[in-house]
Design a protein around this motif. Sequence first.
Motif, short mmCIF file in Angstrom:
data_model
loop_
_atom_site.label_atom_id
_atom_site.label_comp_id
_atom_site.label_asym_id
_atom_site.label_seq_id
_atom_site.Cartn_x
_atom_site.Cartn_y
_atom_site.Cartn_z
N LEU A 1 1.54 1.64 -3.56
CA LEU A 1 0.37 1.98 -4.42
C LEU A 1 -0.19 3.66 -4.06
O LEU A 1 -0.71 4.04 -4.89
N GLY A 2 0.16 4.03 -2.88
CA GLY A 2 -0.26 5.20 -2.30
C GLY A 2 0.66 6.30 -2.61
O GLY A 2 1.67 6.47 -3.37
N PHE B 1 0.76 -1.27 0.09
CA PHE B 1 0.13 -0.15 -0.16
C PHE B 1 1.11 1.31 -0.05
O PHE B 1 0.55 2.18 -0.43
N LEU C 1 -4.59 0.44 -10.83
CA LEU C 1 -4.46 0.03 -9.48
C LEU C 1 -3.94 -1.59 -9.40
O LEU C 1 -2.79 -1.88 -8.94
N GLY D 1 -3.93 5.24 -10.92
CA GLY D 1 -4.50 4.06 -9.95
C GLY D 1 -4.79 4.83 -8.85
O GLY D 1 -5.00 4.20 -7.58
N ASN D 2 -4.79 6.26 -8.53
CA ASN D 2 -5.25 7.04 -7.45
C ASN D 2 -6.65 7.62 -7.84
O ASN D 2 -6.75 7.99 -8.95
N ILE D 3 -7.55 7.24 -7.16
CA ILE D 3 -8.81 7.74 -7.08
C ILE D 3 -9.20 9.34 -7.35
O ILE D 3 -10.02 9.58 -8.04
N PHE E 1 -9.55 3.58 -12.48
CA PHE E 1 -8.60 3.51 -11.27
C PHE E 1 -8.30 2.00 -10.86
O PHE E 1 -7.01 1.70 -10.76
#
Lengths: 369, 165
Positions: A51-52, A48, A292, A224-226, A288
Motif C-alpha cells: 500500500l505504501g 503495508f 486504500l 490511496g496515498n494521503i 484516500f
Amino acid sequence: MCILTMKKVLAILLMVVAAVVAPVQATASASSEGEGGTPGFDIKEIIFHHLGDAYGWEVPFSHDLRIPLPIIVNDSQGGWHLFSSARLEHGQTYVDNGVTYRIAEEGDYSGKVVEVAADGGEFRPFDLSITKNVLALFISAIVVMALVFSLLRYYKRNGMRAPRKGVGALEALICFIYDGVIKDTLGAKAPKFAGYLLTVFLFIFVMNLLGLIVIFPGGANLTGNIAVTLVLALMTFIITNVKGNKHYWKDIFWPDVPLPLKFPFPLMPIIELFGIFTKPAALCVRLFANMLSGHMIVIVFTMLIFIFAPFGVAVTTGTTVISVMFSLFMLMLDVLVSFIQAYVFTMLSTLFISFAVEEHHEPEVKTEQ
Amino acid sequence: MELFTPEIGLVIWMFVAFVLLCLVLGKFAWPAILSMINSRGELIDKGVVYAQEAKQHLDNAKAEADKFILDAQRRQAEILREAARLKAQIIEEAKEAASVEAQKVMDAAKLSIEQQRKEAELQFRNEVSSFAISIAEKLLRQKMNDDKSQSKLVEQLLNEMETKN
C-alpha cells in the motif's frame, strides 16, 4: 455459445491449476524460510509495503529485482544528493559526497531514506526522490495528456465529425462530466472552472485505474496515498476560497440565522469556519480511504491463501479458489469505485466551487414571498 | 502510522505535476475541446432545424403543387367548356349568316330573272310588234300590186319568220 462455454471451462481449469500450484509453492517457500530461522510471513508488513511507497519499482514476477529510481535528497548540511535507489537495495549503505545513506528498517523513518550520522543516529533528509508513487504520478499525468491530446488531434484531423470507438468513449466521458456535473452546477461560470474540474476528474480516474494494474506502469497505490488526495483537496480548497465572492464570505461570518446564534457568541460563524476546512478534508479522506480500502481488501484476500497455507493442501486449495474469486470480484468492483470516486470528487469540488461563486438570490425571493 | 502521514516529497511532486497538468490542459486542450463539442452540438441542432424546415417546405410544396394542379384542371375544364360553347355559337352564327346570305343571293337571282324575263318579254313583244308592223307594211305594199304576189309575199314572210324563230 460453444466458444463461451469453452472459455469458461478454460478459465475454471486455469483457476484450479493456480489453486493447486500456488499453495504448494507458498508452503515450500514458507518452509524454506522457516528453516532459515526467520519468521514466516509478516502479513501486515507485506500489506503495508504494497500500500505504501517505495524507492524502486518491483519487476513483475520477481521478488528481488527492482527498477531503480533516482533518489534526490537534501542533507543536513543543505547539500543536494542524487543517486540511484539500486545502491540502497537490501539494506546497503551508500556514501555520497561524504554523507552516508541507507533505508531505515525500523523506527519512525521505517522504509525511508535516512542519513546515518557518525554516532549511528538517523536523520531524515529533505526527500524529493522520484519514488514509485512519484513516477506513477508522472506516468498518470502523461497518460492523461496523451488521452486529451488524442481527442484534440482527432478534432484537428476530422473537423466536425463525431469521434468513434476509444476517442468517442473519451469524449462521451468528458461530455458526461462537463454537461452532467460542471455545467449543471455552475451554469454560466462553467467554462471558467471546467479546466480544473475536468483535469481533476481525468487525473483521478487514470490514477485509480493505473493503480489497479498490478505490474509495472501501474500498481502504485496513488490515490490511496494521503499526500496525493491532500494536494487534490487543497487545490479545491484554494480555488473555493480564492474565487469565493462576498456572498460566500457573508454566509460564513454573518449567516442567515436567528441573531442569538451569531451574536454575542458567534456559534454559527465558528461552525461555518470549520466547514471551510472540513469540506476539503472530507474530500481528501473520502478518496484516500476508498481507494486504500479497495487495494487493501484485494491484497488481504490474496494474503488469505498464505495465511491458510500451513493448514494443509485441502484447506489451502479451498481458500485459494474462494480468495481468487473474491479478489477478482473486488478488483472489478474497484474499477467501478475508481470511476465513482473520481466522479464524486469532481462533483463535490464543483459543488463547493459553486457555493463559493454563485450569486445568491434565494433570501430575497423568500422575503418577497 | 506511515499511511496517514503525508510525505512532503510526494506532496511537492504531486503539486508540481498537477498544477502543470492543469495549466497545460487548461491552456491548450480543454477550451478547444469544449468549444469543439459545443460548436458541433450547435451544428447538429442547426441541421435538425434545417431538416425540419426542409420537410415542412417539401410538404408545403406538395400541397401547393396539388392546389396548382387542381386549379389548372378546373381552368382547363372551364376553357374546354367555353370552347365548346363558342364552337356551337360560331357554327350557329355561321349557319344563320349563310342562310341569310343564301336568301339574299336567291332573292337577287329571282329579281334579276324576273327582270330579264320582263325585259325579254318586252323585247319579244317589241320585236313581234315590229315584225307584225313590217309584215303589215309589206302586205300593204304587195296588196297594191298583185294579189298573187301579195299572198306569195305574205307566205314568204311568214316562212321567213318561222325560220327565224
